[in-house]
Structures are given as C-alpha cells and as structure tokens.
Design a protein around this motif. Structure first.
Motif, PDB file in Angstrom:
ATOM      1  N   VAL A 115       2.232   7.365   2.332  1.00 30.76           N
ATOM      2  CA  VAL A 115       2.508   7.078   0.921  1.00 30.76           C
ATOM      3  C   VAL A 115       3.842   6.352   0.774  1.00 30.76           C
ATOM      4  O   VAL A 115       3.942   5.331   0.088  1.00 30.76           O
ATOM      5  CB  VAL A 115       2.524   8.385   0.097  1.00 30.76           C
ATOM      6  CG1 VAL A 115       3.104   8.127  -1.289  1.00 30.76           C
ATOM      7  CG2 VAL A 115       1.113   8.946  -0.008  1.00 30.76           C
ATOM      8  N   ASP A 118       3.856   2.738   2.510  1.00 30.08           N
ATOM      9  CA  ASP A 118       3.008   1.745   1.852  1.00 30.08           C
ATOM     10  C   ASP A 118       3.704   1.065   0.681  1.00 30.08           C
ATOM     11  O   ASP A 118       3.261   0.013   0.230  1.00 30.08           O
ATOM     12  CB  ASP A 118       1.723   2.405   1.348  1.00 30.08           C
ATOM     13  CG  ASP A 118       0.593   2.182   2.324  1.00 30.08           C
ATOM     14  OD1 ASP A 118       0.406   1.028   2.735  1.00 30.08           O
ATOM     15  OD2 ASP A 118      -0.068   3.151   2.685  1.00 30.08           O
ATOM     16  N   LYS A 119       4.768   1.658   0.191  1.00 32.27           N
ATOM     17  CA  LYS A 119       5.463   1.074  -0.967  1.00 32.27           C
ATOM     18  C   LYS A 119       6.365  -0.079  -0.546  1.00 32.27           C
ATOM     19  O   LYS A 119       6.987  -0.720  -1.388  1.00 32.27           O
ATOM     20  CB  LYS A 119       6.321   2.142  -1.665  1.00 32.27           C
ATOM     21  CG  LYS A 119       5.563   3.383  -2.117  1.00 32.27           C
ATOM     22  CD  LYS A 119       4.780   3.163  -3.385  1.00 32.27           C
ATOM     23  CE  LYS A 119       4.135   4.459  -3.860  1.00 32.27           C
ATOM     24  NZ  LYS A 119       3.101   4.211  -4.880  1.00 32.27           N
ATOM     25  N   ARG A 120       6.480  -0.301   0.735  1.00 31.94           N
ATOM     26  CA  ARG A 120       7.406  -1.326   1.188  1.00 31.94           C
ATOM     27  C   ARG A 120       6.882  -2.719   0.924  1.00 31.94           C
ATOM     28  O   ARG A 120       5.768  -3.057   1.279  1.00 31.94           O
ATOM     29  CB  ARG A 120       7.665  -1.171   2.672  1.00 31.94           C
ATOM     30  CG  ARG A 120       8.314   0.156   2.999  1.00 31.94           C
ATOM     31  CD  ARG A 120       8.940   0.097   4.352  1.00 31.94           C
ATOM     32  NE  ARG A 120       9.889   1.175   4.525  1.00 31.94           N
ATOM     33  CZ  ARG A 120      10.665   1.301   5.580  1.00 31.94           C
ATOM     34  NH1 ARG A 120      10.599   0.413   6.549  1.00 31.94           N
ATOM     35  NH2 ARG A 120      11.517   2.292   5.666  1.00 31.94           N
ATOM     36  N   ASP A 122       8.416  -5.500   2.125  1.00 32.33           N
ATOM     37  CA  ASP A 122       8.462  -6.203   3.407  1.00 32.33           C
ATOM     38  C   ASP A 122       7.359  -5.640   4.311  1.00 32.33           C
ATOM     39  O   ASP A 122       6.799  -4.592   4.079  1.00 32.33           O
ATOM     40  CB  ASP A 122       9.831  -6.016   4.070  1.00 32.33           C
ATOM     41  CG  ASP A 122      10.232  -4.555   4.126  1.00 32.33           C
ATOM     42  OD1 ASP A 122       9.386  -3.696   3.854  1.00 32.33           O
ATOM     43  OD2 ASP A 122      11.399  -4.274   4.423  1.00 32.33           O
ATOM     44  N   ASP A 126       4.752  -0.745   7.315  1.00 33.35           N
ATOM     45  CA  ASP A 126       3.930  -0.301   6.198  1.00 33.35           C
ATOM     46  C   ASP A 126       2.492   0.013   6.600  1.00 33.35           C
ATOM     47  O   ASP A 126       1.735   0.576   5.811  1.00 33.35           O
ATOM     48  CB  ASP A 126       3.985  -1.280   5.021  1.00 33.35           C
ATOM     49  CG  ASP A 126       3.532  -2.662   5.442  1.00 33.35           C
ATOM     50  OD1 ASP A 126       3.383  -2.873   6.657  1.00 33.35           O
ATOM     51  OD2 ASP A 126       3.327  -3.514   4.573  1.00 33.35           O
TER      52      ASP A 126
ATOM     53  N   ARG B  28       4.593   0.862  -8.033  1.00 35.53           N
ATOM     54  CA  ARG B  28       4.468  -0.171  -7.007  1.00 35.53           C
ATOM     55  C   ARG B  28       5.501  -0.013  -5.899  1.00 35.53           C
ATOM     56  O   ARG B  28       5.199  -0.183  -4.718  1.00 35.53           O
ATOM     57  CB  ARG B  28       4.630  -1.559  -7.636  1.00 35.53           C
ATOM     58  CG  ARG B  28       3.418  -2.037  -8.402  1.00 35.53           C
ATOM     59  CD  ARG B  28       3.299  -3.550  -8.329  1.00 35.53           C
ATOM     60  NE  ARG B  28       4.580  -4.190  -8.575  1.00 35.53           N
ATOM     61  CZ  ARG B  28       4.886  -4.891  -9.669  1.00 35.53           C
ATOM     62  NH1 ARG B  28       3.976  -5.044 -10.611  1.00 35.53           N
ATOM     63  NH2 ARG B  28       6.063  -5.429  -9.817  1.00 35.53           N
ATOM     64  N   GLN B  29       6.724   0.298  -6.269  1.00 33.85           N
ATOM     65  CA  GLN B  29       7.802   0.281  -5.273  1.00 33.85           C
ATOM     66  C   GLN B  29       8.248   1.667  -4.834  1.00 33.85           C
ATOM     67  O   GLN B  29       8.999   1.787  -3.870  1.00 33.85           O
ATOM     68  CB  GLN B  29       9.017  -0.449  -5.847  1.00 33.85           C
ATOM     69  CG  GLN B  29       8.713  -1.838  -6.373  1.00 33.85           C
ATOM     70  CD  GLN B  29       9.983  -2.590  -6.769  1.00 33.85           C
ATOM     71  OE1 GLN B  29      11.061  -2.000  -6.862  1.00 33.85           O
ATOM     72  NE2 GLN B  29       9.864  -3.884  -6.970  1.00 33.85           N
ATOM     73  N   ARG B  33      13.026   3.167  -3.875  1.00 38.25           N
ATOM     74  CA  ARG B  33      13.232   1.738  -3.637  1.00 38.25           C
ATOM     75  C   ARG B  33      13.340   0.948  -4.930  1.00 38.25           C
ATOM     76  O   ARG B  33      13.530  -0.267  -4.904  1.00 38.25           O
ATOM     77  CB  ARG B  33      12.105   1.176  -2.770  1.00 38.25           C
ATOM     78  CG  ARG B  33      12.145   1.672  -1.337  1.00 38.25           C
ATOM     79  CD  ARG B  33      11.052   1.045  -0.498  1.00 38.25           C
ATOM     80  NE  ARG B  33      11.482  -0.142   0.204  1.00 38.25           N
ATOM     81  CZ  ARG B  33      12.045  -0.150   1.401  1.00 38.25           C
ATOM     82  NH1 ARG B  33      12.250   0.983   2.043  1.00 38.25           N
ATOM     83  NH2 ARG B  33      12.394  -1.268   1.981  1.00 38.25           N
ATOM     84  N   ARG B 174      -5.887   0.390   3.555  1.00 36.81           N
ATOM     85  CA  ARG B 174      -6.085  -0.856   2.799  1.00 36.81           C
ATOM     86  C   ARG B 174      -7.574  -1.217   2.719  1.00 36.81           C
ATOM     87  O   ARG B 174      -7.972  -2.357   2.983  1.00 36.81           O
ATOM     88  CB  ARG B 174      -5.313  -2.021   3.456  1.00 36.81           C
ATOM     89  CG  ARG B 174      -3.833  -1.841   3.529  1.00 36.81           C
ATOM     90  CD  ARG B 174      -3.185  -2.256   2.201  1.00 36.81           C
ATOM     91  NE  ARG B 174      -1.866  -1.654   2.045  1.00 36.81           N
ATOM     92  CZ  ARG B 174      -0.731  -2.153   2.540  1.00 36.81           C
ATOM     93  NH1 ARG B 174      -0.746  -3.294   3.186  1.00 36.81           N
ATOM     94  NH2 ARG B 174       0.411  -1.544   2.351  1.00 36.81           N
TER      95      ARG B 174
END
Lengths: 200, 200, 200, 200
Positions: A115, A118-120, A122, A126, B28-29, B33, B174
């Motif tokens: 979790v 996955d927010k990265r 870059d 991820d 999202r982030q 972050r 994904r």
DNA sequence: AATGAATGAGATTTCATTCAT
DNA sequence: GATGAATGAAATCTCATTCAT
C-alpha cells in the motif's frame, strides 16, 4: 577462524541485524515515518555506519521486503512437508491466524508495504511488494492445481485476498477475533472446495 | 447578497475545494508524501491561506476522511432506494467493480488511509479510518440482517474484507481484471447465500 | 505603494542580496567549499529561507554566474560608448588591470568558476561558465572585426586567453604587478595591431 | 631478496600507485569532488591502507602536485638536450599542444589545481601549486635569458600565461583546435622574438 | 603493514507551521 | 480574510579519518 573471517562474520551479523530491524520497524511505523536513525537504534548500530551496509534508505526497504519474502519462503517450505495440498492450505490459514496479534496491530507486513510503496510517483520499489505477493499467490495456486482445480488461479486470488482483507479489517478495527472468525470461514471454505463443491 | 455573505460563500467554497483536493491528493500520494503545498496547489488556494481553514495537516487528513465518508453515505443512500437488500448488496459490489481503475492505481481510499494512519504511534487519527470502515460494515450488516441472516455481522466482515482484499491485490499487481473476477465471485456468493445456502 | 508591492520588493531585495552574496562568496571560496549557510550568512538571510528563493545550491551557482554575466554586460555597455573599437579594447584591458587586487586574491570570477564547473561528471552547469566566456569573446571579436581584422576570432581568443592566463598567474603567484606588466604588454600589442601590423 | 626488502618494494609500489592515481583523479575530478575512496580504488589499494602512506587527504594532494612537478622536470630535462634555447621553447609549446586532448577535457593539471587550492582560507597548500608554476616560469625565463633577452622574466610570464589562458579557454569551450591555433601563434611569436624583433 | 569496518561532524534539502502586512 | 515570505527542526546522505585486529 581467521581474522578476516571474523570481521566478515561481524559485518554479516550487523547487516542481518539491520535487515531484521528494518523489517520490524518499517512494518510497525511505515516507510515514511521511519527514519534511518530509528532503524539504526533498533539494530544498535551508529547511524553513520548504516550507510556502510545500505547505500540508501530504499535499499533498507528492499532488504526488509526480502526479509519478509524469506519468511514466506521458510513458511511454505515448512508447509510443503505436508503431503496433502489441502492440509497445506489450511495450515497456511492457521499460520495467518496465529499471527493475528501482530496483524491486528500493524497489518500484514507485505500488504501494508504494498500500500505504501504503490503511492510512489517515481518508479522506485513501487512494484517490489507486489512481487512478493505474487510469490505467495503462485504457491497457493500451485496447491489448488495439485487439488485438481482448473480455476486454481482464481481460487488463489480469493484466498490471498481474503487474507489481506481480513488483516486490513482486523488492523483497522483493532479486533483480533475478526482474524479468528474469518480464518475459520476460510478453512470451511477450503473444506467445501475439497468436498468437490463448485468454486464459490 | 451582502459582502459578508459573499465572502462567507467564497470561504465555504475554498474549504470545499481544499477538502476535495485533500481527498484526492492524499489518496493518490499517501499522507506522508503529500505536502500542504500539494493540496493547496490542487485546490488553487495560496499556501498561507490553507491554515485559515485547517489549523493543521491532520485536520486536512480528517477532512479527506470525512469526504470519503460523505461519498459512502451518498452511495448507500442511493442503494437504499432499491427495495431488495440483496439487490442493494449486489449493486454495492457493482459499484466497487465500477471503480476498479482508480482502485488499481491507488487502492481503496479508506482502506489505504487506514493502513497509513494505523502506523501512527501517537493517538492522532489512527482510528479515524477504522471508523469510516465500520460505517460501511454496519450498513452491510444491516442488509444481511434484513435478509434474515443471523450471522449478518460475520457476513458483512466477509464481504467488506473481500472488497479490501481484492482492492489491495488489484492495486499491488496492477491488474484491473482481478477486480472484475473477484467482484463476480462475490455476486455469485451473495446469490448463493440468498438461495438459502449455508454461509460459506 | 501597496502591501503586495512592498513584500514583492522585499522579496526581490532578498533575492538580489542572495545573488550578490553567492557571486562574492563562491568567487572567494569556490563552489565546493562554500556552504549554503555561508551564502545565507553573508546575505543575512536564515538558511531555511534561502530555499524559498533558490531551490538548489546549483541554482545559486547559476545565479552567481548570471551576476558575473550582468557585470560583464554592464562593462561592455559602458565601453560601447567609446567611438573607437581600439579604445574600447584598451579600456577593457585597463578595466582588467584595475581589478587586479581581486584577481590576485581570487582569480577571474568566471574563469575560476569555469575551472571548477568543468570538473563535474554530471552534465549540470558544466558548460555555463563557458557560455559567459563566449559572450566576452564575442564582444571582443566584434571590436576586432570593426577594426577591419579578418582574423578577429583568433585575435579575440588571444586577448581573452591573455587575460585568463595573467589572472591565473597573478593569483597563483600572488603578484599584482604581474597583472600590470602583462596588461601593459596587451595594450602595446593592441597598438601594434592597429598600426597595421600583421597578426602576431 | 629478503622479506622486508620485498615488502619495502611492495610498499614503495603502492605509494607510487597512490601518487599516480591521486594525480590523475584529482586532475579529472578536482580536489573537492574527489574522495579518498576514489583514489584508493583507482590505485587498487584498500581504503584503510591509504592512511598508512598518506596521513591526510592534503598529503595526497601534495603528492599529486609533486607528480606533476616531476612530469615537468622530466620534460624540461628532455628539452634541455636541444642545443638551441629557442628550439627548446618551441618544443615546449609543441608539447603543450600535443596534450591538447587532456587539456580540453580537464585543463592544465597544475593550473587547475592552483585555482582550486587558492580558494582555501586556511594556509594549507594554497601556495603549493604556485610553486610548481614558478618552477616552469624559471625554466622558461632561463631560456629567454640564454637568448640574450634582458626582459626574460616578462617574456616567461607572457609565454606561460599564454599557455594557461589557452588551456582554460580550450577547456571552457571544449575546443581542441583553439589549442592548436594559439599554439601556432606562440610559435610564430617566439620566432619573431628570435628574429631580433621588439617584444610584442 | 594491511584492512574492513566504524564514527561523527557537517552538508543539502524538505516542510509544517507561523508571521507580517 | 488573504497572502507571500519566513523559520527552524528534522531527515538523508557523504566522507575524512580512525579503529581493531
């Protein structure tokens, strides 16, 4: 034991301590809230020295993931000793439930890492947690296939999703019993499947 | 419309924009972050002004959670229009699957927030996401109870855990199809239950 | 003057102070030995605030270079007022010699920056000082061309190389007279050229 | 050969390798951007062992300078074999031009070191590069004196400044031809001088 | 002499929060 | 209410130098 062997041993030991500390602290505090100093302190290593073993924080995260992957491999190796694939899967669920106190407090190590990573934005790391989850999925699928299930892949997803879901809920609700109850349901479900029932 | 009314309106608008921006960007982030500046920019509000509406970053996180809670309330209100509780639950699953593209990319907003917030050592907000999840659980349980299931609580946990689990896996791997396949399974499972079958 | 004008003015002032401080301190201490704190202190700005104006140290270096480029532009604009190109070039040499005390202590600002930046393995800024030097070369070449010299480009290189060489030697030997002597030689050389002599 | 002789030989070899590595790497990367580890790696010597031969980084810089001084001595010794001082000077210029590819990329080793070391506030090493340059100047002056020039000192400065200037420009502009063109000019200039012309 | 490992001071950079107007 | 600017506490990372063997 020669000198160089000794110092290599010492070095390897520190690396191992750092890896273990990273796995534990990152699981407990999350990646972003954990500082290198936290890990260093837990491993009883001076901060500056951490960088001798791991060039970046990301490498420590990677090491933690590998540690979890290693734990998983250890577990499946153990379970592979059981002759019956159904027993293996049920034992897996038991293992999950057995870890409920940790799961309740901090969630599944790999799932929560997934979790966070996955927010990265870059591309760094991820997908790494996903990789470890896939290893688990593959092993589970393998067992279902051994049981003669043609829909082994879907069943594996259902079982692992069940685990991730119950860990997340137990964690969010701080309710260990939830793990036990859902674990029991999964066991019953596995039995149903083996009894020749249709995929649920 | 007086000046003060206008400015109150403008103020309420800014607050709304900030809340929406927080919900989106934090999803999202991730919390750690995301900077206040990120949210301010998305909401098109000057950074310095954010603090007029939200005294701390935590208040923005709280607001984002409330936004998600509001979305949930909107959805269940909608679903409550359906006369049959079973249809409501199946429509809920459909709604989940319909969101699969977002789930694949960023996970369930509330679930991933729960994961992040639970890592907090201090007592701030660490139960708030759990609260929202409980609201969902309660609504689902209510439907199962309406269907006459005495084990409504457990069934609710199973359904919601199924959702959280499949979101997490779809996200980690994904793979949007995973959401569709697991969603279909949940629908079949709900049908089985209603057909008077035993809890699986 | 409105409030926003005032604060913009204050901000612009700080940016200017930081740029000037960067130009001066980087020239005196070199890029690598200069810390952001050094520049901040010279500009009388808190360290953390520097990053409001310049996102990285490299941007400060760039700003310093622009400052030197600006100084050059100021000088050539001044010289352009002289009607005779030969007088312009001789005045340029005089200006160089006039700066001899600084050159003796720290070398030519642009030349020494060029030396430092050229050592960079990464592609950042490593051509920027060269660009400023080229601006000088172009101006000098332009004067030689106005004097009717077909080899204006080569002559420009000779003159500027003479300047860079004498600055470096004067600096390395801590000898200001060297600047004077070499400067005089360059003046004589320019006169020789104008007297219709062949390129030397 | 006894053990201690062997190890002394081995030690001397390491010292030599470290000195050569220091000269090369410091020239390429500059003093501040070069780490002891860089030099150790280039010399194929373990980091910890460097300090047995050089107590500080500054001593390595000093050693690099001595290496360059040694190279200069080698060159002038070679040139001294030519009977005519004018030929010696022209051969010197040829040698410079022959090195143009390195100069274009990294500048003159001694000149760029001089620039870097002169920026030091403390008194350490900041005159050392100047000393090496003076050795070159003295040799050149000696040749001019042998040619009967009373202004030998000034001429030496002019020649060496020409070299430093063209190296810096070639480096800053990344233009090897510039070295060739300016080198040719210096040769013509030397010929002019010898032809009994007035100092230019 | 040799060497992997250790150490700690310091540098850059980020950012939540506050301030001044 | 609004806003650009200010602030300082941390965090990551680097590296010359030292240590232990």
């Amino acid at each position: 034991m020669t000198d160089s062997t000794k110092s290599r041993a010492r070095g390897a030991d520190k690396r191992r301590r750092l890896t273990a500390a990273a796995a534990e602290v990152l699981h407990r505090q999350g990646v972003e809230r954990t500082t290198i100093a936290d890990i260093a302190e837990t491993a009883d290593v001076p901060v500056g020295n951490v960088y001798y073993y791991f060039k970046t924080k990301d490498e420590l995260v990677q090491a933690a993931l590998s540690e979890h992957e290693g734990n998983l491999a250890e577990l499946t190796t153990e379970l592979d000793r059981l002759p019956d694939p159904l027993d293996r899967l049920k034992a897996l669920v038991h293992a999950w439930v057995g870890q409920r106190d940790i799961a309740v407090r901090f969630g599944c190590p790999t799932g929560t890492l997934a979790v966070e990573l996955d927010k990265r934005a870059d591309g760094t790391l991820d997908q790494e947690a996903g990789r470890v989850i896939r290893v688990l999925l593959d092993w589970v699928e393998h067992q279902f296939r051994a049981l003669g299930r043609p829909d082994a892949g879907d069943l594996a997803v259902t079982l692992v999703a069940g685990y991730q879901g119950m860990s997340l809920l137990a964690n969010a609700l701080r309710d260990p019993d939830l793990m036990t109850r859902e674990g029991n349901r999964l066991i019953r479900w596995l039995d149903t499947l083996a009894a020749g029932g249709a995929a649920s």
